[in-house]
Design a protein around this motif. Structure first.
Motif, short mmCIF file in Angstrom:
data_model
loop_
_atom_site.label_atom_id
_atom_site.label_comp_id
_atom_site.label_asym_id
_atom_site.label_seq_id
_atom_site.Cartn_x
_atom_site.Cartn_y
_atom_site.Cartn_z
N LEU A 1 0.83 -1.22 0.00
CA LEU A 1 0.00 0.00 0.00
C LEU A 1 0.86 1.26 0.00
N TRP A 2 2.02 1.19 0.66
CA TRP A 2 2.82 2.41 0.85
C TRP A 2 3.55 2.86 -0.41
N LYS A 3 3.41 2.09 -1.50
CA LYS A 3 3.90 2.58 -2.80
C LYS A 3 2.96 3.66 -3.33
N ARG A 4 1.71 3.65 -2.86
CA ARG A 4 0.71 4.56 -3.40
C ARG A 4 0.31 5.68 -2.45
N VAL A 5 0.63 5.50 -1.17
CA VAL A 5 0.26 6.49 -0.15
C VAL A 5 1.43 6.62 0.82
N GLN B 1 -0.27 20.33 -2.44
CA GLN B 1 0.66 19.33 -1.94
C GLN B 1 0.67 18.09 -2.85
N LEU B 2 -0.50 17.70 -3.32
CA LEU B 2 -0.61 16.53 -4.18
C LEU B 2 0.14 16.74 -5.49
N GLU B 3 0.05 17.95 -6.03
CA GLU B 3 0.78 18.25 -7.27
C GLU B 3 2.28 18.22 -7.02
N HIS B 4 2.69 18.81 -5.92
CA HIS B 4 4.11 18.88 -5.58
C HIS B 4 4.71 17.47 -5.43
N THR C 1 -21.88 13.72 -2.59
CA THR C 1 -21.67 13.51 -4.03
C THR C 1 -21.99 14.79 -4.81
N GLN C 2 -23.04 15.49 -4.37
CA GLN C 2 -23.48 16.69 -5.09
C GLN C 2 -22.58 17.90 -4.85
N THR C 3 -21.77 17.86 -3.79
CA THR C 3 -20.96 19.04 -3.46
C THR C 3 -19.46 18.74 -3.40
N GLY C 4 -19.07 17.50 -3.74
CA GLY C 4 -17.67 17.11 -3.53
C GLY C 4 -16.74 17.42 -4.68
N TYR C 5 -16.81 18.64 -5.18
CA TYR C 5 -16.02 19.01 -6.36
C TYR C 5 -14.51 18.89 -6.11
N ARG C 6 -14.07 19.31 -4.94
CA ARG C 6 -12.64 19.26 -4.67
C ARG C 6 -12.15 17.81 -4.59
N ASN C 7 -12.98 16.92 -4.05
CA ASN C 7 -12.60 15.51 -4.01
C ASN C 7 -12.53 14.92 -5.42
N PHE C 8 -13.43 15.36 -6.30
CA PHE C 8 -13.35 14.94 -7.70
C PHE C 8 -12.04 15.44 -8.32
N ALA C 9 -11.65 16.67 -7.99
CA ALA C 9 -10.39 17.22 -8.50
C ALA C 9 -9.20 16.41 -8.01
N LEU C 10 -9.19 16.08 -6.71
CA LEU C 10 -8.09 15.29 -6.15
C LEU C 10 -7.99 13.93 -6.83
N ALA D 1 -4.57 11.05 -13.20
CA ALA D 1 -3.63 11.54 -14.21
C ALA D 1 -2.21 11.03 -13.93
N TYR D 2 -1.89 10.86 -12.65
CA TYR D 2 -0.58 10.32 -12.26
C TYR D 2 -0.60 8.79 -12.16
N LYS D 3 -1.68 8.16 -12.63
CA LYS D 3 -1.84 6.71 -12.61
C LYS D 3 -1.83 6.12 -11.20
N ASN D 4 -2.32 6.92 -10.23
CA ASN D 4 -2.42 6.41 -8.86
C ASN D 4 -3.85 6.09 -8.47
N ILE D 5 -4.76 6.16 -9.44
CA ILE D 5 -6.14 5.69 -9.27
C ILE D 5 -6.43 4.76 -10.45
N ASP D 6 -6.84 3.53 -10.16
CA ASP D 6 -7.04 2.52 -11.21
C ASP D 6 -8.46 2.48 -11.75
N HIS D 7 -9.43 2.76 -10.89
CA HIS D 7 -10.84 2.62 -11.28
C HIS D 7 -11.41 3.97 -11.74
N PRO D 8 -12.53 3.96 -12.45
CA PRO D 8 -13.14 5.23 -12.86
C PRO D 8 -13.39 6.12 -11.64
N VAL D 9 -13.05 7.39 -11.80
CA VAL D 9 -13.11 8.33 -10.67
C VAL D 9 -14.49 8.36 -10.02
#
Length: 309
Positions: free
Chosen positions: A82-86, A100-103, A161-170, A176-184
């Protein structure tokens, strides 16, 4: 020997005039409707005794406290991989920081900030449809609490779900960095449902008891994780469990813990007890104002970090 019930009763009595302090998490519309005048505490000891005060039996949205249970499931699936991804370091930034995530090239700093928890959810989803992953978590938490009445609040999940825009962005950023495998949208569907788990302080303290008892639940006899893994989850809670208020909580309370914007705080006295406190009003870093004070008082009156020590 400390009389825990007397300690809880005295804390509740002292803090009763302050019930309602803090600011309810109004950026999730469904949480904004919560009555702020609630306050409860529950302690479950490793020898199976339960102590309660105030609204200890009233369910609330545990929000980010669910990340502890999801992390436990993910470690069960992929172990140390797990610690390869987090990461495992405190963030020092807001729990939903994109900068921070971008950095750090799409690798979240730890599993308890939002980005890290979303990556953990993605790991748990491997081989599952979203509905199955949600079901797995719910079964796991019911098993830990030994209580089939634990539920997910669909209204809260929909509201997030209706207000979680920032979580969708994250999540899109990590994809984009291939650290999420399933559809967002699938990952976030599971993530919003896990955050919408509804539990009382007593249920929460029971569910987390395995972290106080070297990985096993002494009330049910179930072995959940190894003693080593329980110790490591506790270590992460101590350093990262309260967003950028983690150091302050460790300084004042001295116990591993995890907070949620629903107003709950879960804490562990290793070898002794698991504790849950809840009151909806939050402080400026998103932790329950009254629950944090209550836990500091509990630690001071019982000899933190081990009751009676």
């Amino acid at each position: 020997m400390v009389d825990l019930q007397a300690v809880l009763d005295s804390i509740y009595k002292e803090l009763t005039p302050r019930i309602g302090e803090g600011k309810v998490a109004d950026y999730i519309p469904e949480l904004a409707k919560i009555d702020p005048h609630q306050f409860g505490m529950a302690v479950v000891t490793v020898d199976g005794k339960i102590y309660r005060a105030g609204d200890a039996g009233v369910p609330f949205s545990i929000q980010s406290i669910s990340k502890v249970f999801m992390l436990t499931l993910a470690l069960g699936k992929v172990g140390e991989g797990l610690w390869k991804r987090v990461g495992r370091e405190p963030s020092g930034s807001a729990f939903n920081s994109i900068v921070q995530l971008e950095h750090e090239h799409g690798i979240p700093r730890n599993p308890f900030i939002n980005a890290g928890a979303i990556a953990v959810t993605d790991v748990v989803m491997a081989g599952h449809a979203p509905r199955e992953a949600i079901g797995e978590l719910l079964r796991f938490v019911r098993y830990l609490a030994d209580d089939e009445s634990v539920t997910i609040d669909e209204k809260v999940a929909r509201s997030e779900t209706q207000t979680g825009y920032r979580n969708f962005a994250l999540a899109n950023f990590m994809r984009a960095y291939k650290n999420i495998d399933h559809p967002v949208e699938h990952v976030l569907g599971v993530y919003f449902h896990q955050c919408a788990l509804s539990m009382s302080c007593e249920q929460l303290a029971k569910a987390g008891l395995f972290l106080a008892a070297r990985g096993s639940n002494p009330m049910t006899g179930h072995s959940v994780v190894s003693p080593k893994r329980a110790r490591r989850i506790n270590a992460l809670m101590l350093t990262c469990g309260h967003y950028d208020g983690s150091g302050d909580f460790a300084y004042h309370v001295g116990l591993p813990g995890k907070s949620g914007v629903g107003g709950g705080i879960f804490a562990v006295a290793p070898g002794v007890a698991s504790i849950a406190a809840g009151s909806p009003g939050l402080n400026k870093v998103g932790n329950s104002q009254l629950a944090a004070v209550a836990l500091e008082m509990l630690a001071a009156r019982t000899g933190s970090p081990v009751f009676g020590g």
